[in-house]
Scaffold this active site. Structure first.
Site, short mmCIF file in Angstrom:
data_model
loop_
_atom_site.label_atom_id
_atom_site.label_comp_id
_atom_site.label_asym_id
_atom_site.label_seq_id
_atom_site.Cartn_x
_atom_site.Cartn_y
_atom_site.Cartn_z
N THR A 1 0.85 -1.19 0.00
CA THR A 1 0.00 0.00 0.00
C THR A 1 0.88 1.23 0.00
O THR A 1 1.85 1.32 0.76
CB THR A 1 -0.96 0.02 1.20
OG1 THR A 1 -1.83 -1.10 1.08
CG2 THR A 1 -1.80 1.27 1.23
N PHE B 1 1.16 4.99 0.81
CA PHE B 1 0.55 6.05 1.62
C PHE B 1 1.13 7.39 1.18
O PHE B 1 2.31 7.46 0.83
CB PHE B 1 0.88 5.85 3.11
CG PHE B 1 0.19 4.66 3.71
CD1 PHE B 1 0.70 3.39 3.53
CD2 PHE B 1 -0.96 4.81 4.48
CE1 PHE B 1 0.07 2.28 4.08
CE2 PHE B 1 -1.59 3.71 5.04
CZ PHE B 1 -1.08 2.44 4.83
#
Ligand code: PEP
Ligand code: MN
Length: 626
Positions: A531, A533
């Site tokens: 992921t 960010f």
């Protein structure tokens, strides 16, 4: 010994117990963590279990099974993080210490320091007192070398580490350096160990040439026993029968040390292999094996080095290695401060503003979430953190100045963009100022003793259900999937309900925080689950270099309309790393384009690019350069 104290023991009673232990020659440590009322006592005098058991206030005595006590994991179940100015060793970041074998002169040390800093080293090394095999080899510059190191710290902001070879050097070490190194040849020089224990500065303790792990930890125990808990272990290869390498790098020491002790461990592949070409592969393996950092010899002109030139990397090779480590680190749940200049920008101005001591960064959910981890990995200890309940509340808090930064997931490698946050980026006038990528590993978590067959409900974030689709599919009839706002909340709710019919999907950290059990490990469909960010703020972080920009634009509905803005990038040789189209809310069949570029388009020299982009789009927003 670990002493479990009687329930309800008062502060005074505990104080009396501590003094009585100390009177009997024991070193007493609070065993912090979650267990209150537990203390550790290591004694210089031999005392048996009965002696401790009979002390007032003691409920139970658990002997520490290893010969080393204060450095043992039993004594301190959490990892120790050693702080050297702004640098933390033993946390979520891979710390790279680099520099020449020896400080040879001011110019050599400064040139090399500039190079290693540029490529992301966060600490500088260089010997001033060199333990050389031959008395005729270069012995180091002595105190003059220490002064050069101190000047390097001033000039580049890099803490410095150097070897101490004699107790006579204690005062100068205290005066000039940040970390005192005990070299392999001195690992069992007990007077020297006691001396660095008393100096009290962080110590980098190298493993002796033929030391066992137990002997090495016993040496760390010497330093601890003088009251210095700031020890970093350094595996640098041991002497074996193998002669193709200078030493044999014992990578298995990493997981063993991690199990036996709470101390951070870094690896020195330079002295381990003795050959430049072998340094990078061993450094990469060390990070993969769980090392907290690396110590690498780099010289701006290794062919002319006065010592260890053959194993010193050229600065460019060091740069390449750092790129590899940057990629490997998230796989093992860590992060490398690769673009150091960029990061130091955020830290340099952490104080004063808004009349607060530290700047504040907000993340979604509670402690232990991946957002929390991303926040820690980006900022380290340079900000104070705030947890907020929704993405919108994070945008609002940054907008109103309640916090300075927000950390938000923007894209997952399995499930794509998190559109909610893109929509907020459009709505709010805030900037993307940084990014950090985490490997996301999901686990099925339940109260201790939960069996898979008992589960009826699984709680987690909807994105997480998508990421674990293959694991969940066969159970779709038995398991009801319950969406909650974040994974930490899911784990907490299951803990509170206390039923084996409930399970949550979350991280290892969350399971640990809530004292829960992992029922099934690594259940994400594809282990390459990352992921990305982003960090948002009102203003870009003050210092460059910035290497990436994110834009959103839309075009008119005409043939060649998308080609024109893309041609601008192509003509300028700007590399696109993301291009995604997304429907414009309320305008059916019209689309926005989300673009990430490998260039700082807000820097001088790119004005013309932005002007021509404006010309060829009917909406353009630069989300930020970082
Ligand atoms: C050094 O790091 O400069 C050094 C001499 O290493 P070791 O003690 O591991 O040989
Ligand atoms: Mn060396």
């Amino acid at each position: 010994m670990i002493l479990v104290l009687q329930e309800g023991i008062t502060r005074e009673e505990k104080g009396r117990l501590d003094s009585s232990l100390e009177d009997h020659g024991c070193i007493v440590r609070e065993i912090s963590t979650y267990q209150l009322g537990v203390v550790g006592a290591a004694g210089k005098a031999e005392k048996d279990v009965d002696f401790f058991q009979d002390l007032p206030g003691v409920e139970r005595v658990i002997p520490i099974s290893t010969s080393f006590k204060l450095v043992s994991r039993q004594m301190h179940p959490e990892d120790t993080v050693v702080r050297v100015r702004d640098v933390e060793i033993g946390g979520d970041r891979i710390v790279v210490v680099a520099g020449p074998c020896a400080v040879e002169n001011r110019e050599q040390a400064f040139t090399t320091a500039a190079e290693v800093r540029k490529y992301g080293a966060v600490m500088f090394r260089g010997g001033a007192f060199k333990p050389r095999t031959s008395p005729y080899s270069f012995q180091g510059l002595g105190v003059e070398g220490l002064q050069i190191l101190a000047d390097i710290r001033e000039e580049f902001g890099l803490p410095v580490v150097t070897e101490m070879t004699s107790t006579d050097q204690a005062e100068s070490m205290d005066k000039y350096v940040d970390v005192v190194q005990i070299g392999a040849r001195n690992m069992q020089n007990f007077e020297l160990l006691k001396c660095v224990g008393r100096i009290g500065k962080p110590v980098l303790l190298k493993r002796g040439l033929s030391a066992t792990i137990e002997e090495w930890l016993m040496s760390a125990e010497y330093i601890f026993s003088e009251g210095n808990d700031q020890v970093i272990l350094c595996e640098r290869g041991i002497r074996t029968f193998e002669r193709y390498t200078r030493n044999t790098l014992d990578l298995s020491a990493i997981p063993i040390v991690k199990e036996l002790s709470h101390l951070p461990i870094v690896v020195d592949p330079s002295h381990a292999t003795g050959m430049r070409k072998k340094v990078a592969p061993m450094a990469r393996s060390a990070v993969a094996a769980g090392a907290d950092g690396l110590m690498i010899e780099v010289h701006h002109d290794p062919d002319k080095a006065l010592s260890d030139g053959a194993q010193s990397l050229y600065p460019k090779q060091f740069g390449q290695l750092m790129r590899d480590i940057y990629v490997i680190s998230p796989v093992v749940g860590k992060q490398l401060d690769f673009a150091y200049d960029k990061k130091s920008g955020s830290s340099d101005e952490t104080c004063e503003e808004n009349g607060r001591e530290k700047k504040r960064a907000a993340f979604l959910g509670m402690e232990g979430t991946f957002s929390h981890k991303a926040c820690n990995q980006f900022f380290g200890n340079k900000v104070s953190t705030a947890s907020l309940p929704s993405f919108r509340s994070i945008f609002e808090a940054v907008k109103t100045g309640e916090v300075d930064y927000g950390v938000l997931p923007l894209e997952n490698s399995l499930t794509g963009s998190i559109h909610e946050n893109y929509d907020f980026l459009l709505e709010y006038d805030l900037k993307i100022v940084g990014e950090v990528t985490l490997r996301v590993k999901h686990h099925l978590i339940g109260i201790p003793g939960t069996k898979r067959e008992q589960i009826e409900r699984v709680l987690s974030h909807p994105q997480v259900f998508q990421q674990c689709r293959l694991f969940l599919e066969p159970h779709h009839e038995e398991w009801a999937l319950v969406s909650v706002t974040d994974t930490a909340k899911a784990v907490r709710l299951v803990r509170e309900a206390g039923k084996p019919t409930d399970a949550a999907i979350g991280s290892r950290e969350e399971a640990k925080i809530h004292d829960m059990e992992i029922i099934e490990e690594g259940i994400e469909t594809n282990p390459r689950n990352f992921t990305r960010f982003v960090v948002i703020g009102k203003e870009p972080l003050p210092k460059g270099p910035r290497s990436k920009s994110s834009l959103i634009f839309s075009t008119v509905n005409q043939s060649g309309a998308l080609y024109r803005p893309l041609k601008i990038f192509a003509d300028r040789g700007i590399n696109l790393v993301k291009l995604e189209s997304r429907p414009i809310p309320g305008k059916p069949w019209e689309y926005m384009f989300y673009v990430d570029l490998e260039e700082d388009v807000e820097s001088p020299g790119f004005e013309t690019v932005l002007l021509s982009l404006e010309e060829h789009t009917d909406y353009l927003k630069v989300l930020g350069s970082y």
